[in-house]
Design an enzyme around this catalytic site. Structure first.
Site, short mmCIF file in Angstrom:
data_model
loop_
_atom_site.label_atom_id
_atom_site.label_comp_id
_atom_site.label_asym_id
_atom_site.label_seq_id
_atom_site.Cartn_x
_atom_site.Cartn_y
_atom_site.Cartn_z
N HIS A 40 28.65 34.85 -35.09
CA HIS A 40 27.37 34.33 -34.56
C HIS A 40 27.30 34.58 -33.07
O HIS A 40 27.70 33.75 -32.25
CB HIS A 40 27.25 32.83 -34.88
N ASP A 59 12.55 35.69 -35.41
CA ASP A 59 12.40 34.57 -34.48
C ASP A 59 11.42 33.56 -35.09
O ASP A 59 10.39 33.97 -35.64
CB ASP A 59 11.88 35.10 -33.14
N HIS A 105 19.78 29.78 -38.68
CA HIS A 105 20.05 28.67 -37.76
C HIS A 105 19.56 27.40 -38.44
O HIS A 105 18.38 27.30 -38.77
CB HIS A 105 19.31 28.87 -36.44
N GLU A 141 19.60 22.58 -36.08
CA GLU A 141 20.08 22.70 -34.70
C GLU A 141 19.66 21.53 -33.84
O GLU A 141 20.37 21.14 -32.93
CB GLU A 141 19.41 23.96 -34.11
#
Ligand code: IMP
Ligand code: ZN
Length: 335
Positions: A12, A142, A199, A202
């Site tokens: 990562h 994204d 992800h 988080e």
């Protein structure tokens, strides 16, 4: 224990976040000398020793600074080579580097050019006789992207699969976006057997049960960070034995966890049966190399040499490389 000499797996690491301040400074000096930039010196923008970027200050660092400075082919090549060589010098035996495909219209660079350039730096590093490190590439979607952009990332990942792209990622500011819009993109990836990493949980904003269950429906093989996870979701992750990319220093510096190193959720996940890949996330920003992450884990969780070797080896099972890559790592990594 010599944590640099310990052969390690890094799964990562974001390309643009892994560029050292010195490398950025070098590029800035060259551009300044040619009158090509009005940006502030990176060593002033990101002073040495400053690592306390939080989720609010971290993301603009890319959109407002790093992308403005690294905006042509020479800087893309120089930064990629520098990142590869830094990981290799730190004893990384296998690297999965990730990046968000970026077109740079001002320099006539398309997303294809961007990916091909990075892949050619990787190919050169992989074939260098001096290198003990193998690198593959992951392409990121994204969270701020729309669906067509996400679908394009999957398309590009499949297009460059035979040249070293091994998976897709979902990253970006956790305060932004509705991840459910990406369902068709992840469906395409799954149908093409393209591995997925995400992800995950988080920040509290990106950890609602709706979001986490939606992300699990995308069937990732690995998840990153895994911080704010409710018990029923934890149970599902353990049941699926998902690979966990855990980033200690990043979480501490960015105050994504409460407390410090010893309070990190590594302590909870350890021994639950999920392969763990300690990772740096953005070593250029948070300043802690992968060898230092292993040192911190050993120190704060009282791990001895055998524990550390076992931990480092546990990441092998969750790489997106080939069986051959895994066999090589089983041979070179310490027992
Ligand atoms: P790039 O994809 O190579 O340009 O690397 C920088 C990008 O990675 C940033 O713009 C973010 O979208 C993403 N990124 C880096 N670190 C993190 C993180 O900790 N969480 C989510 N996204 C991240
Ligand atoms: Zn990340």
């Amino acid at each position: 224990m010599d944590f640099v000499a310990l052969p390690k797996v890094e799964l990562h690491a974001h390309l643009s976040g892994s560029i050292s301040r010195e490398c950025l400074h070098d590029i800035w000096l060259q551009k300044k000398a040619r009158g090509e930039t009005t940006l502030e010196d990176p060593l002033i923008e990101m002073p040495a020793g400053k690592f306390d970027y939080d989720l609010e200050t971290f993301f603009p660092l890319f959109s407002k600074y790093i992308y403005e400075l690294c905006n042509d082919l020479p800087s893309l090549i120089q930064t990629t080579n520098s990142v590869l060589s830094t990981f290799s010098s730190d004893g990384v035996a296998y690297l999965e580097l990730r990046t968000t495909p970026r077109a740079i219209p001002s320099a006539n660079i398309t997303k294809d050019d961007y990916i091909q350039t990075i892949l050619s730096c990787i190919a050169a590093a992989n074939s260098s006789p001096a290198s003990k490190m193998k690198t593959n590439l992951i392409l990121s979607i994204d969270r701020r992207n729309n669906l067509p952009t996400a679908v394009e990332v999957v398309f590009l990942a499949l297009k460059y699969r035979s040249q070293g792209v091994v998976a897709i990622d979902l990253c970006g500011d956790p305060a932004v976006g509705d991840v459910s819009i990406f369902a068709p993109a992840f469906k395409q990836a799954r149908e093409a057997n393209l591995p997925i990493t995400i992800h995950f949980a988080e920040s509290p904003a990106s950890s609602t049960p709706e979001e986490l269950w939606c992300l699990l429906e995308y069937m990732p093989q690995r998840i990153g960070h895994v911080i704010n996870v409710p018990d029923d979701v934890k149970e599902e992750i353990v049941k699926r034995k998902l690979g966990l990319e855990l980033c200690l220093s990043c979480n501490v510096h960015a105050k994504m966890i409460t407390g410090t190193y010893g309070d990190h959720h590594f302590g909870w996940w350890r021994g639950k049966g999920c392969p763990i890949a300690l990772s740096t996330d953005d070593v250029g920003v948070f300043g802690s190399s992968l060898s230092n992450e292993y040192r911190l884990i050993a120190e704060h969780f009282n791990l001895n040499r055998a524990d550390i070797c076992e931990l480092a080896r546990s990441a092998i099972d969750t790489i997106f490389g080939t069986e051959e890559d895994k066999q090589r790592l089983r041979g070179v990594m310490w027992k």
